[in-house]
Design an enzyme around this catalytic site. Structure first.
Site, short mmCIF file in Angstrom:
data_model
loop_
_atom_site.label_atom_id
_atom_site.label_comp_id
_atom_site.label_asym_id
_atom_site.label_seq_id
_atom_site.Cartn_x
_atom_site.Cartn_y
_atom_site.Cartn_z
N THR A 138 -13.73 -12.54 -68.84
CA THR A 138 -15.10 -12.09 -68.60
C THR A 138 -15.83 -11.76 -69.89
O THR A 138 -15.31 -11.02 -70.73
CB THR A 138 -15.09 -10.85 -67.69
OG1 THR A 138 -14.39 -11.16 -66.48
CG2 THR A 138 -16.53 -10.44 -67.35
N LYS B 275 -21.14 -12.24 -67.02
CA LYS B 275 -21.88 -11.24 -66.27
C LYS B 275 -23.37 -11.45 -66.55
O LYS B 275 -23.81 -11.49 -67.70
CB LYS B 275 -21.47 -9.84 -66.72
CG LYS B 275 -20.07 -9.44 -66.26
CD LYS B 275 -20.00 -9.25 -64.75
CE LYS B 275 -18.67 -8.68 -64.30
NZ LYS B 275 -18.62 -8.48 -62.84
N ASP C 199 -21.46 -14.33 -62.62
CA ASP C 199 -21.52 -13.24 -61.65
C ASP C 199 -22.84 -12.52 -61.80
O ASP C 199 -23.09 -11.85 -62.80
CB ASP C 199 -20.35 -12.28 -61.89
CG ASP C 199 -20.29 -11.17 -60.85
OD1 ASP C 199 -21.13 -11.17 -59.93
OD2 ASP C 199 -19.38 -10.32 -60.95
N ASP D 179 -18.90 -11.53 -53.08
CA ASP D 179 -18.12 -10.42 -53.62
C ASP D 179 -18.49 -9.14 -52.87
O ASP D 179 -17.81 -8.72 -51.95
CB ASP D 179 -18.34 -10.27 -55.12
CG ASP D 179 -17.49 -9.15 -55.73
OD1 ASP D 179 -16.68 -8.54 -54.99
OD2 ASP D 179 -17.64 -8.87 -56.93
N LYS E 142 -10.72 -8.60 -53.45
CA LYS E 142 -10.34 -7.53 -54.37
C LYS E 142 -9.65 -6.45 -53.54
O LYS E 142 -10.17 -6.02 -52.51
CB LYS E 142 -11.56 -6.92 -55.07
CG LYS E 142 -12.23 -7.84 -56.08
CD LYS E 142 -13.43 -7.14 -56.70
CE LYS E 142 -14.14 -8.03 -57.72
NZ LYS E 142 -15.38 -7.38 -58.23
N CYS F 211 -10.73 -8.50 -59.60
CA CYS F 211 -10.25 -7.15 -59.87
C CYS F 211 -11.39 -6.27 -60.35
O CYS F 211 -12.42 -6.76 -60.82
CB CYS F 211 -9.14 -7.17 -60.92
SG CYS F 211 -9.69 -7.74 -62.56
N ASP G 72 -9.29 -14.21 -61.25
CA ASP G 72 -10.05 -13.38 -62.19
C ASP G 72 -9.37 -12.02 -62.29
O ASP G 72 -9.82 -11.03 -61.73
CB ASP G 72 -11.49 -13.24 -61.70
CG ASP G 72 -12.35 -12.39 -62.63
OD1 ASP G 72 -12.02 -12.31 -63.82
OD2 ASP G 72 -13.33 -11.79 -62.15
N ASP H 219 -8.37 -10.44 -65.31
CA ASP H 219 -8.33 -10.22 -66.75
C ASP H 219 -8.49 -8.76 -67.15
O ASP H 219 -8.66 -8.46 -68.34
CB ASP H 219 -9.42 -11.05 -67.44
CG ASP H 219 -10.82 -10.67 -67.00
OD1 ASP H 219 -10.96 -9.99 -65.96
OD2 ASP H 219 -11.79 -11.05 -67.69
#
Length: 325
Positions: A123, A148, A173, A222, A244, A272, A294, A296
């Protein structure tokens, strides 16, 4: 059974920024369940977006301590806490304890195939285009970058990252930061820039427009996807869901959500919150065989736990039993 609840804070590398604000530390809650010589652990990240805080999650968990110490099971616990961070930490602690008591790895208990190493997205924090380009150059060796975004200026940000890392796959995102007009404007440009997936473009309570808007790029839910009860509204609006564990309320529900999403022909991403390797471990099990990984979180921290995940650049290797499961 003995229960221990603690809050901990881990330093982030630099500052991590999304559309809702910036952070310098990952603040987590850990549940420890001890029975004899065996200790099971689970970690969660309280998230203000869902009305959670360190204090509220600890308070939720405190309400069950006496019942847990009197023999409450993982299965019984599911209906006593809502899907969210508190249930996640407790659920994962139950799973870890069972693994240690039985001398089994988590994939033997579920059961699923023995996991393999996975390539995770990396990210890039929300920033000015020139700074995101620098971050892209620094991470141009990584195969998958997640950006992001925030709304205004996003085309310039993605263009800058593409210039800095021309060979990487890119997903973005929006963190609920766009509206319908911006979506119509920006998506054709993102197609040209080779963006493969857009995560949560609109606010979760205002995403019905996605039913009639074109989707030339895969759309991932999400904030609109928490557990299995979310799926009816997602089908027809999104192509993918982001699982998540802090949203599902643990590994138990995450397994069921993954199964239901596959039956609905939805693609799957496993993501996460910004947390340590302890939080990544159960998610790593869910992430086997999915479309986008994802996980990380540990790569973004300046410090992690003992026996953490080992990474070869963006390749995430199977964790040791000492960490979890």
């Amino acid at each position: 059974m003995k229960v221990k609840l603690v809050s901990e804070s881990f330093l982030i590398r630099g500052t991590f920024t999304i559309s809702r604000g910036s952070r310098t530390h990952a603040n987590v809650v850990v549940v420890e369940l001890q029975q004899g010589e065996y200790i099971g652990r689970g970690e969660c990240v309280p998230y203000a977006r869902y009305g959670e805080s360190i204090e509220s999650v600890l308070a939720e968990l405190e309400t069950l301590v006496a019942k847990i110490e009197s023999g409450l099971t993982r299965e019984q616990m599911q209906s006593l806490l809502p899907a969210g961070a508190a249930r996640n930490a407790l659920d994962c602690a139950y799973w870890d304890l069972a693994c240690k008591q039985q001398g089994q790895r988590i994939w033997e208990r579920i059961p699923v195939a023995q996991p393999i190493s996975l390539t995770t997205a990396f990210t890039l924090s929300l920033d000015k285009p020139e700074r995101m380009k620098k971050a892209a150059i620094d991470n141009a060796h990584r195969p998958l970058l997640k950006l992001k975004l925030a709304g205004e200026g996003d085309i310039a940000r993605v263009t800058a990252v593409r210039e800095g890392s021309p060979k990487a796959r890119i997903i973005v995102d929006a963190n609920e930061g766009w509206d319908e007009a911006l979506y119509i404007e920006i998506v054709p440009e993102l197609v040209k820039l080779g963006v493969e997936m857009i995560e949560q473009p609109f606010p979760a309570d205002n995403d019905a427009a996605l039913e009639h808007l074109p989707r030339p790029i895969t759309l991932c839910a999400d904030e609109s996807c928490h557990d299995r009860t979310s799926l009816p509204k997602i089908i027809g609006r999104y192509d993918m869901i982001n699982i998540k564990l802090d949203k599902t309320g643990g590994l138990t529900e995450a397994l069921e959500l993954k199964k239901a999403a596959q039956q609905a022909n939805l693609q799957i991403m496993v993501g996460c919150m910004l947390a340590t390797s302890l939080a990544m471990a159960p998610a790593f099990v869910i992430a086997q065989g999915v479309d986008v990984v994802d996980l990380d979180g540990p790569l973004l921290l300046a410090e992690d736990r003992e026996s953490p995940f080992t990474f070869t650049e963006s390749l995430m290797h199977v964790c040791d039993a000492e960490l979890w499961g």
